[in-house]
Design an enzyme around this catalytic site. Sequence first.
Site, mmCIF file in Angstrom:
data_model
loop_
_atom_site.group_PDB
_atom_site.id
_atom_site.type_symbol
_atom_site.label_atom_id
_atom_site.label_comp_id
_atom_site.label_asym_id
_atom_site.label_seq_id
_atom_site.Cartn_x
_atom_site.Cartn_y
_atom_site.Cartn_z
ATOM 1 N N HIS A 54 -1.051 10.266 -3.169
ATOM 2 C CA HIS A 54 -2.348 9.841 -2.646
ATOM 3 C C HIS A 54 -3.445 10.839 -2.966
ATOM 4 C CE1 HIS A 54 -5.465 9.337 0.544
ATOM 5 N NE2 HIS A 54 -5.347 8.096 0.145
ATOM 6 N N HIS A 105 0.821 -1.196 0.000
ATOM 7 C CA HIS A 105 0.000 0.000 0.000
ATOM 8 C C HIS A 105 0.864 1.258 0.000
ATOM 9 C CE1 HIS A 105 -2.698 2.927 2.252
ATOM 10 N NE2 HIS A 105 -3.440 2.588 1.213
HETATM 11 O O1 G3P Z 1 -6.691 1.655 -2.629
HETATM 12 C C1 G3P Z 1 -6.939 0.927 -1.476
HETATM 13 C C2 G3P Z 1 -6.719 1.876 -0.404
HETATM 14 O O2 G3P Z 1 -5.471 2.416 -0.688
HETATM 15 C C3 G3P Z 1 -7.747 2.931 -0.425
HETATM 16 O O3 G3P Z 1 -7.413 3.889 0.410
HETATM 17 O O4 G3P Z 1 -7.057 6.223 0.687
HETATM 18 O O5 G3P Z 1 -5.154 4.678 0.986
HETATM 19 O O6 G3P Z 1 -6.008 5.186 -1.276
HETATM 20 P P1 G3P Z 1 -6.336 5.040 0.161
HETATM 21 CA CA CA Z 2 -5.060 3.608 -2.770
#
Ligand code: G3P
Ligand code: CA
Length: 350
Positions: free
Chosen positions: A76, A34
Site C-alpha cells: 500500500h 481491495h
Molecule cells: O484504490 C482505491 C482505494 O484503495 C484507495 O485507497 O489508500 O486503500 O489505496 P487506498
Molecule cells: Ca488502492
Amino acid sequence: MTGMLRAALMLAMIATPALAKEAVISSKPIIIAHRGASGERPEHTLAAYQLAIEQGADFIEPDLVMTRDGQLVARHENDISGTTDVSSRKEFADRKATKVIDGIKHTGWFTEDFTLAELKTLRAKERLPLLRRGNSKFDGQFEVPTLREIIALAKAASARTGRTIGIYPETKHPSYFASIGLPLEAALVAELRAAGWDRADAPVFIQSFEVDNLKALKQLTRVPLIQLMASEGGPADGAQPSYTAMATPEGLKAIAVYAAGIGPQKDMVVAGDGTVSSLVADAHATGLKVHPWTFRAENYFLPSGLRKGINPAGHGDMTAEIGRFLAAGVDGLFTDYPYLGAQARDRHSR
Ligand code: G3P
Ligand code: CA
C-alpha cells in the site's frame, strides 16, 4: 430496396446506440477485492488475492510500488514497516531512513532501498491487528508478491474457474517514484504487455490519485484508467487544486478526456446518513464509470446507523451500506470483504 426494408434498416441504425448503452447500464457492478480479501488475510499477499477470487471477486487490487532494481511489488505504501517483519530483521537495520513523500515525513524501511531478492526474504504481517485479530495468525507466512506473480495468479484462476478475474493496479506515489529515478508507468505497461493485457478490452483498470501520471499512461496504453479522488485534499502532483473541484460536472468533463472512470471515497457518493450526492449522475453524464472505496465490515469503519454493538472490531451491516451505493447506480466497488460484496451485488442484480 423496399420502403419497409429501408425503414427497418433506419430503425436498426437508430436503435443500435441505445441498445449498446443499455448493455453497459445493465451489466453487473464489479466487485474489486481491495488489497485482496484483506479483511481475512494480511493485505497484498497472494493468499489474500486467492481468497478474494474464491469469494467471487471480479478484480483483485494490487497497490504498486517499486524495488531498487525496478521491480513492481504490491504494497500500500513504499514504507513497509507496518506490513512486513522488516523492523525485526537485524540484517536490514541500517536501511532505516527518514524521507519526505508527498510532503509528509516518514521514518521506516522503504521498498526502493531493497532489491527484489532482499524483499522476498521478508514476510507480511497484518496492518490492523487490533481490528483483525484473526489475520495476525498468518503473520510471518507470506511473501511480498510481484505484479508478475499477481497477474499469473489471476490468469491461472480464470483458466481454472472459467470466470474472468481481472487486476486493478494502483500506482502509488507516482511522482515521488519518478523523482528518485524509478518511474512506475512504463514498467507497469511493460508487465501488462508481456501478459498480453495492454489492450482496451483487457480485464484491467489502472488507478491513481495523481493526475499527470494518468495522462502519461493515456499515451502509453489503451487499458482504461481510473481517477481516484478523496473527500479532502488534492492530488499530490499538484496538477489540480482539489478533488472537490475535480468532482464537479466541469471537473468530470476534464477527467473524461483521459480516464474511463473515477474512484471516489465513498462519502462523496452517499453520506453516512444515506444522503445521495449527484456524483454518480454527473459522472455518468460524461461517460465515466464510478467505483467507490472502501467497504469494510468492521463497526469502526461503518456509519453509526449501520453498526452492530459497540466493539469496533465487531461486524456491522456492510451489506446494507453497499445496497445504498448499488441503488445509487455505482458501476463497481472496492471492498475488503469480497464475499459480502458479491452477495450484495448479486442480490441487487436479481
Ligand atoms: O484504490 C482505491 C482505494 O484503495 C484507495 O485507497 O489508500 O486503500 O489505496 P487506498
Ligand atoms: Ca488502492
